[in-house]
Motif scaffolding. Structure first.
Motif, mmCIF file in Angstrom:
data_model
loop_
_atom_site.group_PDB
_atom_site.id
_atom_site.type_symbol
_atom_site.label_atom_id
_atom_site.label_comp_id
_atom_site.label_asym_id
_atom_site.label_seq_id
_atom_site.Cartn_x
_atom_site.Cartn_y
_atom_site.Cartn_z
ATOM 1 N N ILE A 143 15.649 6.482 -27.209
ATOM 2 C CA ILE A 143 17.095 6.474 -27.009
ATOM 3 C C ILE A 143 17.584 7.918 -27.018
ATOM 4 N N ASP A 144 18.363 8.277 -25.976
ATOM 5 C CA ASP A 144 18.961 9.612 -25.880
ATOM 6 C C ASP A 144 20.334 9.457 -25.238
ATOM 7 N N LYS A 145 21.366 9.537 -26.038
ATOM 8 C CA LYS A 145 22.735 9.358 -25.545
ATOM 9 C C LYS A 145 23.185 10.504 -24.648
ATOM 10 N N ASN A 146 22.470 11.635 -24.670
ATOM 11 C CA ASN A 146 22.831 12.795 -23.852
ATOM 12 C C ASN A 146 22.619 12.578 -22.359
ATOM 13 N N ILE A 147 21.842 11.567 -21.990
ATOM 14 C CA ILE A 147 21.622 11.348 -20.553
ATOM 15 C C ILE A 147 22.779 10.573 -19.917
ATOM 16 N N ILE A 148 23.750 10.186 -20.701
ATOM 17 C CA ILE A 148 25.009 9.543 -20.302
ATOM 18 C C ILE A 148 24.797 8.107 -19.830
ATOM 19 N N GLY A 149 23.898 7.892 -18.910
ATOM 20 C CA GLY A 149 23.632 6.558 -18.385
ATOM 21 C C GLY A 149 22.384 6.613 -17.530
ATOM 22 N N GLY A 150 21.966 5.466 -17.030
ATOM 23 C CA GLY A 150 20.741 5.442 -16.230
ATOM 24 C C GLY A 150 19.535 5.571 -17.131
ATOM 25 N N GLY A 151 18.497 6.226 -16.619
ATOM 26 C CA GLY A 151 17.284 6.371 -17.418
ATOM 27 C C GLY A 151 16.335 7.386 -16.844
ATOM 28 N N VAL A 152 15.364 7.748 -17.674
ATOM 29 C CA VAL A 152 14.308 8.674 -17.293
ATOM 30 C C VAL A 152 12.977 7.998 -17.623
ATOM 31 N N ILE A 153 12.055 8.043 -16.682
ATOM 32 C CA ILE A 153 10.725 7.478 -16.881
ATOM 33 C C ILE A 153 9.720 8.620 -16.833
ATOM 34 N N LYS A 154 8.898 8.718 -17.886
ATOM 35 C CA LYS A 154 7.841 9.734 -17.935
ATOM 36 C C LYS A 154 6.498 9.023 -17.954
ATOM 37 N N MET A 155 5.669 9.365 -16.963
ATOM 38 C CA MET A 155 4.361 8.751 -16.838
ATOM 39 C C MET A 155 3.370 9.859 -16.519
ATOM 40 N N GLY A 156 2.620 10.267 -17.534
ATOM 41 C CA GLY A 156 1.712 11.393 -17.342
ATOM 42 C C GLY A 156 2.508 12.637 -17.011
ATOM 43 N N ASP A 157 2.170 13.284 -15.902
ATOM 44 C CA ASP A 157 2.875 14.488 -15.470
ATOM 45 C C ASP A 157 4.074 14.162 -14.584
ATOM 46 N N GLN A 158 4.260 12.905 -14.270
ATOM 47 C CA GLN A 158 5.330 12.491 -13.362
ATOM 48 C C GLN A 158 6.583 12.100 -14.141
ATOM 49 N N ILE A 159 7.736 12.591 -13.671
ATOM 50 C CA ILE A 159 9.022 12.244 -14.283
ATOM 51 C C ILE A 159 9.934 11.696 -13.197
ATOM 52 N N ILE A 160 10.469 10.510 -13.438
ATOM 53 C CA ILE A 160 11.449 9.914 -12.534
ATOM 54 C C ILE A 160 12.774 9.947 -13.284
ATOM 55 N N ASP A 161 13.670 10.816 -12.842
ATOM 56 C CA ASP A 161 14.931 11.029 -13.552
ATOM 57 C C ASP A 161 16.063 10.367 -12.794
#
Length: 175
Positions: A143-161
């Protein structure tokens, strides 16, 4: 970077022994416990890293701390003490886990959201990710309230922001 390379070699050697002894999970649990103790307890960390304390004294102490494990598992901890690699335990555990996931066709994914997801949302996210990567997903939610909304996915070296924060930053940068 040197630490990661060394840790990987140690993790591979430990994993090989654990696999031969059919104790992959048990060894992981012990390494993880050692890591938690090392990172959470500064007195413990100072003791095992102190250069003036003999290795045998450190091994005896660790034998008392981990008095409920078998001799083979204790030998792994002793080996890390002998080679002065306890300080790399966090990296070793991480690399060990990567080897386990690779062998078992699994991938660890971290999902970062502004609030806790429902179990249905977690199930749907895991299902979509498993279809995308073709592996069983081990999903950890943060949980990170700083991202405001939506989400971030981290998979290995890949980040889907897909966070609203990132979208706002992109709009700002385009002007």
């Amino acid at each position: 970077m040197h630490e990661a390379v060394v840790a990987k070699r140690y993790a591979e050697a430990i994993y090989k022994v654990a696999k031969e002894k059919n104790k992959v999970k048990e060894i992981y649990d012990i390494l993880n416990s050692l890591m938690e103790l090392y990172t959470d307890d500064s007195d413990f960390r100072n003791f095992v890293l102190h250069p003036l304390i003999e290795k045998n004294e450190k091994k005896n102490f660790l034998g008392k701390v981990f008095n409920d494990i078998d001799e083979e598992s204790l030998e792994i901890i002793d080996y890390l003490v002998d080679k002065n690699r306890i300080e790399l335990i966090r990296y070793i555990v991480s690399e060990y886990l990567k080897l386990y996931y690779l062998e078992n066709n699994q991938v660890e994914v971290t999902g970062i959201f502004t609030k806790e997801l429902s179990s249905d949302q977690v199930d749907r996210l895991k299902e979509k990710l498993e279809k995308k990567v073709g592996k069983k997903v081990i999903l950890k939610i943060e949980i990170d309230k700083n991202i405001i909304g939506g989400g971030v996915i981290k998979m290995g070296d890949q980040i889907i922001d897909g966070s609203i924060k990132r979208q706002i930053e992109n709009i700002k940068n385009s002007f």
